[in-house]
Design a protein around this motif. Sequence first.
Motif, PDB file in Angstrom:
ATOM      1  N   THR A   4      45.883  27.604  39.950  1.00 25.33           N
ATOM      2  CA  THR A   4      46.583  28.831  39.606  1.00 25.33           C
ATOM      3  C   THR A   4      46.062  29.995  40.422  1.00 25.33           C
ATOM      4  O   THR A   4      45.043  29.890  41.093  1.00 25.33           O
ATOM      5  CB  THR A   4      46.425  29.127  38.101  1.00 25.33           C
ATOM      6  N   PHE A   6      44.708  32.886  39.474  1.00 24.59           N
ATOM      7  CA  PHE A   6      43.861  33.830  38.755  1.00 24.59           C
ATOM      8  C   PHE A   6      43.075  34.657  39.771  1.00 24.59           C
ATOM      9  O   PHE A   6      42.409  34.094  40.635  1.00 24.59           O
ATOM     10  CB  PHE A   6      42.908  33.069  37.814  1.00 24.59           C
ATOM     11  N   PRO A   7      43.139  35.985  39.687  1.00 24.74           N
ATOM     12  CA  PRO A   7      42.418  36.814  40.667  1.00 24.74           C
ATOM     13  C   PRO A   7      40.912  36.781  40.396  1.00 24.74           C
ATOM     14  O   PRO A   7      40.449  37.281  39.381  1.00 24.74           O
ATOM     15  CB  PRO A   7      42.983  38.213  40.430  1.00 24.74           C
ATOM     16  N   ILE A   8      40.184  36.194  41.310  1.00 23.75           N
ATOM     17  CA  ILE A   8      38.742  36.046  41.123  1.00 23.75           C
ATOM     18  C   ILE A   8      38.021  37.263  41.675  1.00 23.75           C
ATOM     19  O   ILE A   8      38.202  37.643  42.821  1.00 23.75           O
ATOM     20  CB  ILE A   8      38.226  34.761  41.803  1.00 23.75           C
ATOM     21  N   GLY A  68      35.856  38.208  33.659  1.00 21.78           N
ATOM     22  CA  GLY A  68      36.679  37.470  32.706  1.00 21.78           C
ATOM     23  C   GLY A  68      37.291  38.422  31.708  1.00 21.78           C
ATOM     24  O   GLY A  68      37.213  39.629  31.876  1.00 21.78           O
ATOM     25  N   ILE A  70      38.527  34.407  31.427  1.00 21.12           N
ATOM     26  CA  ILE A  70      39.377  33.473  32.155  1.00 21.12           C
ATOM     27  C   ILE A  70      40.152  32.666  31.120  1.00 21.12           C
ATOM     28  O   ILE A  70      39.553  32.001  30.280  1.00 21.12           O
ATOM     29  CB  ILE A  70      38.537  32.517  33.029  1.00 21.12           C
ATOM     30  N   PRO A  71      41.484  32.722  31.149  1.00 21.14           N
ATOM     31  CA  PRO A  71      42.265  31.938  30.193  1.00 21.14           C
ATOM     32  C   PRO A  71      41.986  30.440  30.359  1.00 21.14           C
ATOM     33  O   PRO A  71      41.803  29.947  31.478  1.00 21.14           O
ATOM     34  CB  PRO A  71      43.714  32.261  30.545  1.00 21.14           C
ATOM     35  N   SER A  73      43.942  28.116  30.238  1.00 18.81           N
ATOM     36  CA  SER A  73      45.031  27.467  30.971  1.00 18.81           C
ATOM     37  C   SER A  73      44.839  27.522  32.484  1.00 18.81           C
ATOM     38  O   SER A  73      45.506  26.798  33.226  1.00 18.81           O
ATOM     39  CB  SER A  73      46.375  28.110  30.608  1.00 18.81           C
ATOM     40  N   GLU A  74      43.914  28.355  32.962  1.00 17.17           N
ATOM     41  CA  GLU A  74      43.662  28.466  34.400  1.00 17.17           C
ATOM     42  C   GLU A  74      42.931  27.225  34.895  1.00 17.17           C
ATOM     43  O   GLU A  74      42.075  26.689  34.215  1.00 17.17           O
ATOM     44  CB  GLU A  74      42.838  29.702  34.718  1.00 17.17           C
ATOM     45  N   THR A  75      43.293  26.783  36.079  1.00 20.66           N
ATOM     46  CA  THR A  75      42.637  25.630  36.685  1.00 20.66           C
ATOM     47  C   THR A  75      42.137  25.998  38.076  1.00 20.66           C
ATOM     48  O   THR A  75      42.703  26.850  38.750  1.00 20.66           O
ATOM     49  CB  THR A  75      43.594  24.421  36.801  1.00 20.66           C
ATOM     50  N   VAL A  77      39.452  27.572  39.073  1.00 21.71           N
ATOM     51  CA  VAL A  77      38.718  28.829  39.294  1.00 21.71           C
ATOM     52  C   VAL A  77      37.328  28.544  39.863  1.00 21.71           C
ATOM     53  O   VAL A  77      36.940  29.091  40.890  1.00 21.71           O
ATOM     54  CB  VAL A  77      38.637  29.659  37.993  1.00 21.71           C
ATOM     55  N   THR A 100      33.997  33.042  30.590  1.00 20.16           N
ATOM     56  CA  THR A 100      33.874  33.183  32.038  1.00 20.16           C
ATOM     57  C   THR A 100      32.937  32.139  32.631  1.00 20.16           C
ATOM     58  O   THR A 100      32.405  31.286  31.937  1.00 20.16           O
ATOM     59  CB  THR A 100      33.418  34.613  32.401  1.00 20.16           C
TER      60      THR A 100
END
Length: 126
Positions: A4, A6-8, A68, A70-71, A73-75, A77, A100
């Motif tokens: 995904t 997700f903005p890291i 964080g 971090i949801p 559902s995120e993969t 990361v 997180t």
Amino acid sequence: MPVTGFPIRLTVDPGAWSVCRLAPDAAAGKHCFALVRTAAELSLVVPAGREPTGAKVEGPWRMLAVAGPIPFSETGVLNRITAPLARAAISIFAISSYDTDFVLVRSERLGDAVAALADAGLRVDR
């Protein structure tokens, strides 16, 4: 599985840390940041200088914290963080909490780690 977007964003913790190993029945000190107990060992992450007496100690390490939460559902990361570090031959110690992830790198490799992460397009705040 797709990764995904997700903005890291990582933040470098200003302190130094130690990773310690003790017997599985040892007590954790009050300065413990992270604790993992298995049937074979007790692993602790503590501020440098706060290592329990008798512990096998690795360090010093520097900690990078992922902004964080971090949801769940995120993969991917943690992979997006560790892959550039692996390519740069930087050893890590990873910890995850409910919200997180934290990645520890050896203190002497912090600059290399920040550069590798920035080259991979990740934001690292110091």
